[in-house]
Structure formats: C-alpha cells, structure tokens
Enzyme design. Structure first.
Site, PDB file in Angstrom:
ATOM      1  N   CYS A   2      56.090  38.723  29.297  1.00 53.10           N
ATOM      2  CA  CYS A   2      56.122  40.121  28.875  1.00 53.10           C
ATOM      3  C   CYS A   2      55.276  40.954  29.826  1.00 53.10           C
ATOM      4  CB  CYS A   2      55.609  40.360  27.470  1.00 53.10           C
ATOM      5  SG  CYS A   2      56.506  39.502  26.198  1.00 53.10           S
ATOM      6  N   ARG A  27      58.276  39.324  34.635  1.00 55.52           N
ATOM      7  CA  ARG A  27      57.459  38.706  33.592  1.00 55.52           C
ATOM      8  C   ARG A  27      58.256  38.454  32.313  1.00 55.52           C
ATOM      9  NH1 ARG A  27      52.028  39.102  34.445  1.00 55.52           N
ATOM     10  NH2 ARG A  27      51.694  38.827  32.241  1.00 55.52           N
ATOM     11  N   TRP A  76      59.713  38.904  27.017  1.00 54.73           N
ATOM     12  CA  TRP A  76      60.128  37.520  27.080  1.00 54.73           C
ATOM     13  C   TRP A  76      59.857  36.984  25.680  1.00 54.73           C
ATOM     14  CZ3 TRP A  76      58.095  32.612  26.384  1.00 54.73           C
ATOM     15  CH2 TRP A  76      58.825  31.549  26.942  1.00 54.73           C
ATOM     16  N   ASN A 102      51.625  41.849  24.927  1.00 54.35           N
ATOM     17  CA  ASN A 102      51.960  40.638  25.666  1.00 54.35           C
ATOM     18  C   ASN A 102      51.045  39.552  25.127  1.00 54.35           C
ATOM     19  OD1 ASN A 102      52.422  38.658  27.660  1.00 54.35           O
ATOM     20  ND2 ASN A 102      50.856  39.541  28.992  1.00 54.35           N
ATOM     21  N   GLY A 103      51.608  38.414  24.728  1.00 54.99           N
ATOM     22  CA  GLY A 103      50.773  37.326  24.206  1.00 54.99           C
ATOM     23  C   GLY A 103      51.333  36.784  22.908  1.00 54.99           C
ATOM     24  N   GLU A 485      58.696  19.199  43.976  1.00 56.40           N
ATOM     25  CA  GLU A 485      58.846  20.643  44.156  1.00 56.40           C
ATOM     26  C   GLU A 485      60.303  21.018  44.472  1.00 56.40           C
ATOM     27  OE1 GLU A 485      57.212  22.996  43.290  1.00 56.40           O
ATOM     28  OE2 GLU A 485      57.824  24.721  44.470  1.00 56.40           O
ATOM     29  N   LYS A 489      62.593  23.527  42.176  1.00 50.07           N
ATOM     30  CA  LYS A 489      63.238  24.723  42.738  1.00 50.07           C
ATOM     31  C   LYS A 489      64.717  24.700  42.388  1.00 50.07           C
ATOM     32  CE  LYS A 489      60.636  26.921  43.445  1.00 50.07           C
ATOM     33  NZ  LYS A 489      59.314  26.490  43.228  1.00 50.07           N
ATOM     34  N   GLU A 492      65.373  25.219  38.508  1.00 51.03           N
ATOM     35  CA  GLU A 492      64.997  26.484  37.864  1.00 51.03           C
ATOM     36  C   GLU A 492      65.884  27.652  38.277  1.00 51.03           C
ATOM     37  OE1 GLU A 492      60.896  27.392  40.391  1.00 51.03           O
ATOM     38  OE2 GLU A 492      61.015  28.111  38.362  1.00 51.03           O
ATOM     39  N   HIS A 508      63.941   0.947  38.252  1.00 48.79           N
ATOM     40  CA  HIS A 508      63.395   0.583  36.940  1.00 48.79           C
ATOM     41  C   HIS A 508      64.085   1.354  35.818  1.00 48.79           C
ATOM     42  CE1 HIS A 508      60.365  -1.941  38.724  1.00 48.79           C
ATOM     43  NE2 HIS A 508      60.167  -0.993  39.633  1.00 48.79           N
ATOM     44  N   LYS A 607      57.575  34.779  35.066  1.00 45.85           N
ATOM     45  CA  LYS A 607      56.712  34.437  36.188  1.00 45.85           C
ATOM     46  C   LYS A 607      55.356  33.861  35.750  1.00 45.85           C
ATOM     47  CE  LYS A 607      55.551  34.493  40.563  1.00 45.85           C
ATOM     48  NZ  LYS A 607      56.138  33.421  41.381  1.00 45.85           N
TER      49      LYS A 607
HETATM   50  O1  M6R Z   1      50.765  31.138  38.029  1.00 42.85           O
HETATM   51  P1  M6R Z   1      50.710  29.638  38.098  1.00 42.85           P
HETATM   52  O2  M6R Z   1      50.641  29.111  39.480  1.00 42.85           O
HETATM   53  O3  M6R Z   1      49.612  29.076  37.221  1.00 42.85           O
HETATM   54  O4  M6R Z   1      52.079  29.166  37.458  1.00 42.85           O
HETATM   55  C1  M6R Z   1      52.344  27.808  37.268  1.00 42.85           C
HETATM   56  C2  M6R Z   1      53.820  27.577  37.009  1.00 42.85           C
HETATM   57  O5  M6R Z   1      54.232  28.304  35.887  1.00 42.85           O
HETATM   58  C3  M6R Z   1      54.686  27.979  38.204  1.00 42.85           C
HETATM   59  O6  M6R Z   1      54.315  27.291  39.354  1.00 42.85           O
HETATM   60  C4  M6R Z   1      56.165  27.678  37.898  1.00 42.85           C
HETATM   61  O7  M6R Z   1      56.369  26.312  37.793  1.00 42.85           O
HETATM   62  C5  M6R Z   1      57.052  28.296  38.980  1.00 42.85           C
HETATM   63  N1  M6R Z   1      58.024  29.141  38.366  1.00 42.85           N
HETATM   64  C6  M6R Z   1      57.833  27.317  39.755  1.00 42.85           C
HETATM   65  O8  M6R Z   1      58.620  27.946  40.717  1.00 42.85           O
END
Ligand code: M6R
Length: 612
Positions: A2, A27, A76, A102-103, A485, A489, A492, A508, A607
């Site tokens: 949010c 956000r 969100w 927000n929260g 990673e 990517k 997501e 395994h 984000k």
């Molecule tokens: O702001 P942060 O680095 O603490 O966020 C951590 C994760 O939420 C963030 O890296 C998330 O996994 C990304 N969207 C991945 O691309």
C-alpha cells in the site's frame, strides 16, 4: 504494501495526490482512492477498483475534485478483497474523520467489537475502517485535539501502520501517525507533503523528515510539527534526499525493470565507490574497522526474497575468502525461532527497502539478544537503516519495478566488499590477491555492459519458452545461489512455475518431475564443479529435458550437452553471480514481455512487504 500520500497547500490537491500515487503504485495496485476537501471543509472521496488509471479516469485526472488539502491511497489488499468498497480512504460514520492506512491492525476484531458496542457501523471488511472509527471515537470521547485522539488510538492499536488522517473541524490540516511502516513528510514553499516513500514527493522537495514509531505529524500552513505519544511537541532534523526525480522515471525504457537492469553497472560502481580508496577498500565509514572485522566469530545473514539470495551467495564467498562461519536465515523464520547467537557473532540484515516487516522484526530480535547488527540497505533513512548498529548503503537509487535487479546487484557488491576486507583483515589472503579481487570488482560494471550489448539470443530463447509450464534452475555452490535468484525472477514476473535446485539434490526426488520438454537452466560458472554439474545436466537430458546452459566464455564444450548456451565474461569465480544473474533477469523479462504480462507490477505482489 500500500502507498499513501497527503498534501496541503495552495494548489489543487487531487492532481498532486494522483501524481504521488503514480510513483507509489508499485507498492500495491488492486484499488486506489483519494479524499479532497475544499475551503468549507467538505470532504469528497473517490475510489476505484483496479489500477490507478481507473481512478484517474474517474476523476478526470483529478480535475473533478476541488480542494487544496487531501490524502490518497493505492492498495494491496490484506483485510477484505480488492473492491471499491474496501478501497481507502475510509470515513467515520458521521464523516468527522477520514483516513488512509498502510499496514495491518492486528487486533482489529477486538476494536471493531468495542466500536460496534458503542454504536458504530461498518461498511467494509478492512482494518483501516476500524482504525479511522477508533480515532473518531476517542476524538469525541475526550473532546480533545486530533493529536490526543490519535494518541489514544495508537495506545489501543496493535500492529503496524502509516496513516494519513483529516478531521472535519481542522480544514487545511493533515495528520500522520506511524508505527513500523515507512512514511516521510516534507514541507516546501508553504506546502506540505507526506508519502510512503521519497519518490512520490521528490518533485516538490528533497528536504524531508522521517517520522518515528509512535509519533504523530501535523501538516499545516507549510510546516510540519511532530508530537510524541504524550502529546508533547518534539524536534526533528530535516534530511536531504540525494536521489533526483529523474532516477524515479522510466527514462525512455518501456519498463522500469529494463531501465533498472541497465542501471546495474552504475549501481555497482557507486556502491563500490563509497568504500573504495585507491586500490583498497575501507569499511570504517560503514562501522567495520579491520579490528572489528577480526573480532567477529560468526556471521548470521538474515533477509527475505532476493536479498536472502544475496545472503546465500555471501555465505559461499565469505566462508571461502575470510574463513568465517556464515549461516543464512529467512527473516520470517529467524524472528520466531528463538535463534542462538554467539557473543561475537555479527548479524547482517540485507534489505533494499529497509522496511520489510520480517527483516525489521529479525533485526529487533537480534538486537534484543545483544547481537551487533549490520544492515545493507538501499533506502536512506528507512527503519532498518536507522535501527541497525551500522549501515552500508547500497547506491542503487530508487528501484521501482517489483522484481529487484539493480538493488540485488548492489547488495552483492556490498557483501563482496565485506568478504574481501574481512579476508584481508584476518590475514586469510595475500596482499596481491586482495588487490586483484578489488580490481576485479571494479571491472564488473564493464563486463555487465558487455552482456547488455547483445540480448538478441536471449529474446529469441524467451519467445520460444513463453509457453512452458515448468522451469528448473540448477547449479552447485555459488551457481546454486544464482539459480535461486534466476528462478525467482522467472516465476514472479512470467508466472511460470519454476524451482531452483542444488544440482546434486535433484536425484533425491525432484528429477521425477523432468519429462519431455521440461526446461532446465543450468548455471555453470564454478570451474571446480564443472564436471559434476555436467553429469547432472546429462541426467536431465536423458529424461527429455531441454537444456539451457549459462556459462563463461571458454567453456565451449558445454555445447555438446546443451540445446542452447549463453556465455558471460570471466571474472574471479567468487563474483560470478554479478554477471550470471544478468542474462537470467533478461530472460525473465523477455518471457514476461512475450506473454504480454505487466512486467513491473506482477500480480499479487508489492514492492515492499511491510506486513507479515
Ligand atoms: O526490500 P527488501 O530487499 O527487504 O525485499 C525483500 C524481498 O521482498 C524482495 O527481494 C523480493 O523478493 C523481490 N520482489 C524479488 O524480486
């Protein structure tokens, strides 16, 4: 999650609020709303389900609402489905208090019961409506000021919040309250602003205040006044934001993600530059003298998502170079599992936003246990940056795309610096190798630029893979960390089911999923593990997998085993993640693009994850 904004001044508020929300849409983007009040104090609220564009259209880009004071929200969903009814702002029964939030209010059920008992009614499923009505309840009960009412509510509310609130009897004023959620406030030229992050108000001012936990801000007549929980006025220092407005724009790229992928060389140069002195590193400015580095017995890295993946790379690099035991923990696990920390253990929190709820809670947990904490953070003045004992700021600049790229790369450089300097301070590497490693780090940006110069083959591959259902990323050692990673990517932003596996672990269980056509992406940058990973690839191939290899120039034999290969330049193998991750980011980007998806704002995500 949010985004909230607020404005009070001489100009029409609605276009400014919408503009601010457009910078915060990353956000949360399932609904949005604004509340604007005119000189007579009348409040008008407009909300729309879906992207901000729907709200903008509904309000004729803000022109349909008259008034110079207002608040806005992009949502969100946590409590209640995405709908116009649940969208913020929320209003008290008689329209006395209106607020955005927000929260998460954890005890909202209990508070709702209390308010129902006191004659309040509820029209939404949100915890925010409860908070707004609770403030109204205390405002009327004690007949005090807005600050008193908000204070009473803050004492009763459990959870996290950044709120912007307007009171009918206080036209031209916006009140702000915060606990564990980001919010900044700014004042310039007789106008006041508030926002969940700096990008929303950079256009108007770079001089901002960070509101602390359990503090209240009052925006009025071009000035911001702060109060503590006792209602006493408190002084705050202004902080200069160095990011410029342009940094938060797309600069001609179709998507923020692509722009940010291209900004990686600069993010690395700037982050490294902040601790580079000639051909050596100096971490004293980030709180780690060579003496301090020598004293550390163990390192515990705590983070979420991609930042956690940086931690996995760091584990390999630090242990190998500095010979210090490292463990990496997911913040959401660490915070609840009563971890054991040694007396001289350094707890490293990695976070782009510096506001991730689990990472912040983990930092607090570590501090409460007496551990020394060190944060690697991108957002200046964020909660984690402020609460950790020492901070190493990554210099990635504002990162807008939900899928992180340049912040990940900047975090990698920060952990390499830690590893290399620690190795030197503890006499684990010779001076010549130290210099070589530092030099190699300075060469990484140029090598990334080289990868970025030629993306044609990746685009072609992505177009062919857009319809695959499953993808597996495999690797050993640092290549496994890179696979984590790459896989994140891919899933997501392209919504392709994807898993990362330590290649040796496949047999395994997971290998049973490999069938004709399954996409297996192997990362092969660690020469000592080359033959081992090739064996794992052959095992997949013999079960029908299509094999994509990602390796360094020179490993041309790999073409005998794979269906498709991408090469990256050679570097010291400890730093391979910095180069190998780039084609994986591009692959995910192009797959998402060829599927016609919203690259920058993938479904269900936000984000900064400022809720649990
Ligand atoms: O702001 P942060 O680095 O603490 O966020 C951590 C994760 O939420 C963030 O890296 C998330 O996994 C990304 N969207 C991945 O691309």
């Amino acid at each position: 999650m949010c985004g909230i904004v607020g404005y009070t001044g001489q100009r029409q508020a609605a276009p400014i609020l919408l503009d601010g929300l457009s910078k915060l849409e990353y956000r949360g983007y399932d609904s949005a709303g604004i509340a604007v009040r005119d000189g007579n104090g009348e409040i008008e609220i407009v909300k729309a389900k879906g992207r901000l564009a729907a709200l903008s259209e509904k309000t004729d880009c803000g022109r349909a609402l008259a008034g110079t004071c207002g608040i806005g929200h992009t949502r969100w969903a946590t409590h209640g489905e995405p709908s116009e009814n649940n969208a913020h702002p929320h209003l008290s029964d008689d329209g006395n208090v209106v607020g955005v939030h927000n929260g998460i209010i954890e005890n909202y059920q209990e508070l709702r019961e209390k308010l129902l008992h006191n004659g309040y009614h509820f029209y939404s499923d949100t915890d925010t409506e409860v908070a707004v009505k609770l403030i109204d309840y205390y405002y009327k009960k004690y007949l005090g000021t807005p600050v008193d009412a908000i204070n009473h509510a803050m004492v009763r509310i459990r959870g996290s919040y950044a709120m912007a609130i307007m009171f009918k009897e206080y036209p031209g004023e916006v009140f702000a309250a915060r606990k564990d959620c980001p919010m900044i406030l700014g004042a310039a030229d007789g106008e006041c602003y508030l926002a969940s992050d700096a990008t929303a108000i950079l256009k108007y001012t770079r001089s901002v205040y960070y509101i602390g936990d359990l503090e209240i801000g009052r925006l009025k007549d071009g000035a911001v006044t702060f109060y503590n929980l006792d209602g006493d006025e408190i002084e705050k220092e202004k902080v200069e934001i160095l990011w410029d407005e342009e940094a938060a724009e797309k600069a001609g790229y179709e998507h923020f993600m692509m722009k940010e992928i291209h900004e990686q060389p600069r993010a690395i140069t700037d982050t490294l530059g902040s601790v580079l002195e000639g051909d050596s590193l100096n971490l004293e400015g980030v709180g780690l003298t060579d003496e301090a580095l020598k004293e550390i017995s163990d390192i515990c890295i705590v983070a979420c998502g991609s930042a956690y993946h940086v931690g996995v790379v760091a584990q390999y690099v630090i242990e190998d170079l500095a010979k210090v035991p490292v463990r990496v923990e997911l913040a959401s696990e660490f915070r609840y599992r009563k971890p054991l920390l040694k007396e001289k253990e350094l707890v490293v929190i990695i976070s782009q936003s510096g506001e991730t709820a689990d990472s912040l809670a983990a930092l607090r947990e570590a501090k409460s246990m007496g551990a020394k904490t060190f944060a690697i953070v991108n957002v200046v003045g964020s909660s984690i940056a402020r609460e950790a004992d020492h901070v190493f700021y990554t210099m990635a600049g504002p990162e807008i795309a939900v899928a992180t790229t340049k912040a990940y790369s900047a975090q990698l450089i920060a952990v390499y610096c830690l590893a290399v300097q620690m190795a030197k301070a503890r006499a684990q590497i010779m001076d010549a190798y130290y210099k070589e490693l530092v030099k190699e780090m300075t060469l990484l940006p140029g090598k990334i630029n080289k990868i970025l110069e030629d993306t044609g083959r990746l685009q072609w591959l992505a177009a062919r893979q857009a319809n695959v259902k499953d993808a597996f990323f495999i690797g050993r050692g640092i290549d496994y960390a890179i696979s984590l990673e790459g896989s994140l990517k891919m899933k997501e932003i392209s919504y392709i089911h994807s898993e990362a596996y330590a290649a040796g672990e496949l047999k395994h269980g997971t290998i049973s999923l490999i069938e004709n056509g399954t996409l297996v992406i192997s990362v092969i940058t660690q020469s000592g593990l080359y033959e081992k990973i090739v064996s794992n690839m052959v095992e997949c191939k013999s079960r029908g997998a299509q094999l994509f290899g990602l390796t360094t120039y020179g490993n041309y034999n790999i073409e005998d085993t794979t269906d498709f290969v991408i090469y990256v330049p050679k570097t010291d193998e400890h730093f391979a993640a910095s180069l190998a991750v780039v084609p994986l980011q591009l692959l995910a980007y192009y797959v998402s693009l060829s599927k016609g998806l919203d690259v920058d704002k993938p479904r269900n995500l936000a984000k900064s994850v400022t809720v649990e």
